[in-house]
Scaffold this active site. Structure first.
Site, PDB file in Angstrom:
ATOM      1  N   TYR A   1       2.041 -44.815   9.630  1.00  0.00           N
ATOM      2  CA  TYR A   1       2.659 -44.991  10.937  1.00  0.00           C
ATOM      3  C   TYR A   1       4.117 -44.528  10.956  1.00  0.00           C
ATOM      4  CZ  TYR A   1      -1.323 -48.161  11.751  1.00  0.00           C
ATOM      5  OH  TYR A   1      -2.564 -48.725  11.853  1.00  0.00           O
TER       6      TYR A   1
ATOM      7  N   HIS B   1      -5.907 -47.734   3.556  1.00  0.00           N
ATOM      8  CA  HIS B   1      -6.045 -47.362   4.963  1.00  0.00           C
ATOM      9  C   HIS B   1      -7.381 -46.687   5.251  1.00  0.00           C
ATOM     10  CE1 HIS B   1      -3.356 -46.267   8.635  1.00  0.00           C
ATOM     11  NE2 HIS B   1      -4.557 -46.616   9.019  1.00  0.00           N
TER      12      HIS B   1
END
Length: 272
Positions: free
Chosen positions: A44, A102
């Site tokens: 992110y 992730h």
């Protein structure tokens, strides 16, 4: 993860794709609404902004649950632990409350990254560990490979997508699911049923969707920049959908609307 910890963190504030002042303001509103669980990731690019906002919030560290995720570019022995340490420094914490992989390792050989995740846990860099975007078969593999409990498989989960195979795998493996894209990035609002059902409880369409997810036994991650929506997304614990209304919503799962797949993430696995 103990039951009290789970109950206190059934509602997390997701930070993607926010950065800078927009993120700081949103986290401030989330804290005010009652959120104490926050979700970020190396991918992110906002761990430092998230860490700064949480540090400035004045909320005691022990009252926060901070999740971050290791990106696939760091699934090597040389980079995994240093990347986690860099994430913790950016977040201004000594360990993550929950550290996730992730994505499954591209190509399907997931054992190496899972062992590195275990190592991060064993070295005290994470209180809890888990996975994200794993298939049912991968959940079973992960359970066999990792010694520490895996506290979640964070996946796309909303009423327009049938994730019954993953829910069954969660029961089988003891790895609970948690949701992202909880309102399908707004797609759910195209279906009048949610507002219709919500009206009977004095709740909005979004709150109805989130309550449905929670009643499936799946904690939710939500993101908004609007204080009124941030608060509304949090206020979903004071009503219960009837079994009839749950069933009416269940029928929409056959829509098969998936947001995050190979079209968006080329290295995504072949989802169930």
């Amino acid at each position: 993860m103990n039951i009290t910890f789970q109950k206190n963190h059934q509602r997390a504030f997701g930070t993607f794709p926010l950065k800078g002042e927009v993120l700081r303001t949103a986290i401030e509103a989330a804290i005010s609404a009652g959120y104490r669980a926050f979700d970020t990731a190396q991918m992110y690019g906002n761990e430092a902004d998230t860490g700064a906002a949480l540090a400035e919030s004045g909320i005691a560290r022990d009252d926060l649950c901070i999740t971050t995720k290791v990106g696939i570019e760091n699934f090597t022995e040389a980079t995994f632990l240093p990347s986690v340490e860099a994430s913790l420094k950016a977040l201004r914490i000594s360990r993550a409350d929950i550290l996730l992989l992730h994505w499954p390792t591209p190509g399907g050989d997931i054992a190496g990254s899972l062992r590195l995740l275990q190592m991060a846990h064993d070295r005290g860099l994470a209180r809890h560990i888990g996975i994200s975007n794993y298939t049912a078969a991968m959940m079973r593999q992960a359970r066999a490979i990792v010694d520490a409990p895996l506290v979640t498989n964070q996946v796309e989960f909303h009423p327009l997508l049938d994730q019954s195979k993953l829910l069954a795998a969660a029961d089988e493996t003891g790895i609970p699911l948690s949701s992202y894209c909880s309102v399908a990035r707004g797609e759910v609002f195209k279906y009048p049923l949610f507002a219709e059902i919500g009206a009977g409880y004095g709740k909005s369409a979004a709150q109805t969707v989130l309550r449905w997810i929670l009643q499936k036994g799946v904690p939710i991650n939500t993101m908004s920049t609007k204080p009124e929506n941030i608060r509304a997304n949090y206020e979903v614990m004071d009503f219960t959908l009837s079994s009839i209304d749950m069933g009416r919503i269940d029928r929409l799962m056959s829509t098969g609307y998936r947001i995050v797949g190979k079209n968006l993430v080329p290295y995504a696995p072949d989802f169930d």
